[in-house]
Scaffold this active site. Structure first.
Site, short mmCIF file in Angstrom:
data_model
loop_
_atom_site.label_atom_id
_atom_site.label_comp_id
_atom_site.label_asym_id
_atom_site.label_seq_id
_atom_site.Cartn_x
_atom_site.Cartn_y
_atom_site.Cartn_z
N ASP A 176 0.95 -1.37 -0.08
CA ASP A 176 -0.11 -0.07 0.04
C ASP A 176 0.92 1.24 -0.10
O ASP A 176 1.48 1.54 0.96
CB ASP A 176 -0.90 0.01 1.08
CG ASP A 176 -1.98 -1.20 1.35
OD1 ASP A 176 -3.01 -0.92 0.89
OD2 ASP A 176 -1.61 -1.98 1.85
N ARG B 154 3.71 2.57 3.12
CA ARG B 154 4.54 1.83 3.69
C ARG B 154 6.03 1.85 3.63
O ARG B 154 6.70 1.78 4.62
CB ARG B 154 4.18 0.08 3.08
CG ARG B 154 2.62 -0.19 3.18
CD ARG B 154 2.32 -0.19 4.56
NE ARG B 154 0.83 -0.60 4.64
CZ ARG B 154 -0.05 -0.13 5.42
NH1 ARG B 154 0.14 1.01 5.97
NH2 ARG B 154 -1.51 -0.42 5.30
N LYS C 133 -9.28 0.97 -5.67
CA LYS C 133 -9.87 0.43 -4.65
C LYS C 133 -10.76 1.51 -3.90
O LYS C 133 -10.58 2.66 -4.23
CB LYS C 133 -8.78 -0.02 -3.44
CG LYS C 133 -7.90 1.03 -2.93
CD LYS C 133 -7.16 0.28 -1.88
CE LYS C 133 -5.86 1.22 -1.27
NZ LYS C 133 -4.77 0.72 -0.50
N HIS C 134 -11.97 1.25 -3.08
CA HIS C 134 -12.16 -0.31 -2.76
C HIS C 134 -13.63 -0.48 -3.36
O HIS C 134 -14.67 0.04 -2.71
CB HIS C 134 -12.35 -0.37 -1.28
CG HIS C 134 -11.14 0.18 -0.63
ND1 HIS C 134 -10.88 1.58 -0.21
CD2 HIS C 134 -10.08 -0.62 0.01
CE1 HIS C 134 -9.66 1.47 0.34
NE2 HIS C 134 -9.25 0.24 0.62
N HIS D 124 -11.98 -2.37 8.71
CA HIS D 124 -10.89 -3.20 9.69
C HIS D 124 -11.64 -3.59 10.83
O HIS D 124 -11.17 -4.79 11.36
CB HIS D 124 -9.96 -2.16 10.02
CG HIS D 124 -9.07 -1.97 8.82
ND1 HIS D 124 -9.28 -0.99 8.08
CD2 HIS D 124 -7.89 -2.53 8.21
CE1 HIS D 124 -8.24 -0.85 6.94
NE2 HIS D 124 -7.50 -1.46 7.47
N ASP E 47 -9.54 -7.02 -0.52
CA ASP E 47 -9.09 -6.69 1.00
C ASP E 47 -8.59 -7.66 1.71
O ASP E 47 -9.11 -8.69 1.65
CB ASP E 47 -9.85 -5.58 1.29
CG ASP E 47 -9.06 -4.20 2.00
OD1 ASP E 47 -8.17 -4.37 2.46
OD2 ASP E 47 -9.58 -3.17 2.49
#
Length: 502
Positions: A71, A79, A171-172, A184, A255
């Protein structure tokens, strides 16, 4: 029971796990790659400096033809920049400036960074339309709140990225922007009509597909207009919209299937099976250190996913033909990546710096007292997707006034991926009168907003620094001087420091 080697290879081909490690793949991962693993995903705990990350990527690629993803959106989800801050601005800044050439240049610069680290797929851009201001997980990760704005910048970002030879992932799907729950940790809903979905949520995906985006990531979101009971990731009705209505024939990846929306409902293993049956091709297995209490969680998560898919084939629930179709699309993405000539030029950072300075919004005559500052961070909510990204802009404010003190208003317990239960976020006692107060998205958190009122009352000239999703027009308890940054990044930090210390 003996497993058909061909079936085992197909099962491996549709899995994309995370793993623990920065220098060598763990034995289970090395074995999986040699048996035909489709992909792996890097999180911040896998990332070292460029040379170290490139060496790890080379080791993985030497083991087999595996795709490496991460990501790297820019801004708060980075990241590669998780420790020092992202060198690239985020989507909200790009959308605010609305310069598609700049967005294309930033996408290309991100692609160059990923190539240097040996990464094949960027799990970006976010093409969700952030139509719900209370959204806890999209916010500044979105280009904006209108489909036209999001569409043109999604296309520019994907074009810039893919011109370098790195695959983009929209995404998403079918849209996570009109939610007030983070998938999440829960199961969100988008209660919009089919007409609204087509005109708002799906328009940017249609634009990205038409522009040749190589992958699309699903959302763990229930959209009753498409399927009243099943999240889009495991809904054939939802994913058929992507295939049949939008004409997408690339890789549909999920995901992370160990996110709460799936894990806490039907479970990881069954989620893998149901996602494949719905039409997904590459199954994301998420961050193996999230909530880990032992060192082998990554191996256990992978074994659970692999075992569930293999069992479904043996039981006749999952046709081999569905695995073959998914593996074929993953292989086509591998071929695209192998044969795509890399076109990169040394990025000098100028597009990001220009966007960061143009994106800032201000109120009043901006200034802070000379000498050390009292900086008070009143943010309680952290975006889970952002991981361990540090606050570059806050650090720049402190560095610009040596001897300054940073106080966090709320006790923030250690938490992986930025998540902590709200009940743990206790208010500290004896908070100082602030010269600078840092807040996230206004109106999202009553406790944060109450602390803002307290700060403005104690010091009417306090500088309010808004880093979360905002419009730039918020009243903010009558604060006399405000800077809205629309996210956080190293270029944003430079722009704010220049404004404060000119």
């Amino acid at each position: 029971m003996t497993t058909d080697p061909r079936v085992d290879q197909l099962v491996h081909a549709v899995l994309k796990p995370g793993f623990a490690g920065t220098t060598e793949p763990p034995p289970w991962l090395a074995d999986a790659i040699q048996r035909g693993l489709g992909g792996v995903v890097y999180f911040s705990h896998n990332i070292g400096d460029v040379e170290a990350t490139a060496a790890l990527s080379a080791r993985l690629h030497d083991l087999g033809d595996v795709l490496i993803a991460t990501d790297e959106e820019g801004g708060i989800v980075s990241r590669l920049g998780a420790r020092g801050g992202s060198p690239h601005v985020g989507a909200a800044m790009l959308g605010r400036v609305d310069d598609v050439a700049a967005t294309r240049a930033v996408g290309a610069a991100i692609g160059a960074d990923l190539l240097a680290s040996g990464i094949d797929i960027d799990l970006a851009p976010v093409v969700d339309v952030n139509s719900n201001p209370a959204n806890p997980v999209i916010g500044v990760r979105s280009f904006g709140s209108t489909p036209d704005l999001v569409s043109r910048h999604a296309v520019a970002y994907a074009e810039g990225l893919q011109a370098t030879g790195v695959a983009a992932t929209a995404k998403h799907f079918p849209g996570h922007g009109d939610t007030a729950v983070d998938s999440h940790v829960g199961l969100p809903r988008v209660d919009a009509s089919l007409e609204v979905l087509r005109e708002r949520e799906m328009a940017p995906f249609a634009a990205a597909v038409d522009a040749g985006v190589r992958a699309v990531m699903t959302a763990h979101v229930i959209v009753p207009a498409l399927d009243p009971t099943r999240p889009a990731t495991i809904s054939a009705a939802a994913l058929s919209m992507l295939r049949d209505d939008l004409g997408f024939d690339g890789v549909i990846m999920t995901d992370a299937l160990d996110m709460g929306a799936i894990r806490d409902t039907i479970g990881l293993g069954e989620g893998c099976v149901q996602a494949l049956l719905a039409g997904a091709d590459l199954l994301g297995l998420g961050n193996p250190v999230l909530g880990a209490t032992d060192s082998d969680k990554d191996a256990r998560v992978f074994a659970e996913a692999h075992g569930a898919v293999l069992a479904a084939v043996r039981e006749g629930r999952l046709p081999v033909e569905r695995l073959e179709a998914a593996a074929h699309r993953v292989d086509a993405l591998r071929h695209w990546r192998r044969t795509r000539p890399a076109h990169t030029t040394a990025a000098d950072g100028s597009p990001d710096r220009s966007v960061a300075s143009r994106a800032l919004a201000t109120r009043g005559r901006i200034g802070v007292p000379r000498g050390p500052l009292q900086v008070l961070d009143i943010r309680r909510q952290r975006n889970v997707a952002a991981g361990a990204l540090s606050s570059s802009t806050v650090r720049a404010v402190l560095d610009g006034a040596p001897g300054s003190t940073l106080t966090t208003a709320f006790v923030l317990p250690d938490a992986v991926e930025g998540h902590a239960e709200e009940t743990q976020l206790a208010l500290r006692a004896d908070l100082p009168v602030a010269d600078v107060v840092v807040m996230g998205a206004p109106g999202h958190d009553l406790e944060q907003d109450e602390q803002l009122r307290r700060c403005v009352s104690a010091n009417p000239r306090v500088l309010v620094l808004v880093t979360g999703f905002a419009t730039g027009t918020e009243e903010l308890s009558g604060a006399q001087q405000v800077i809205w940054t629309f996210g956080d990044s190293l270029p944003t930090a430079v722009a704010v420091a220049a404004l404060l210390h000119r």
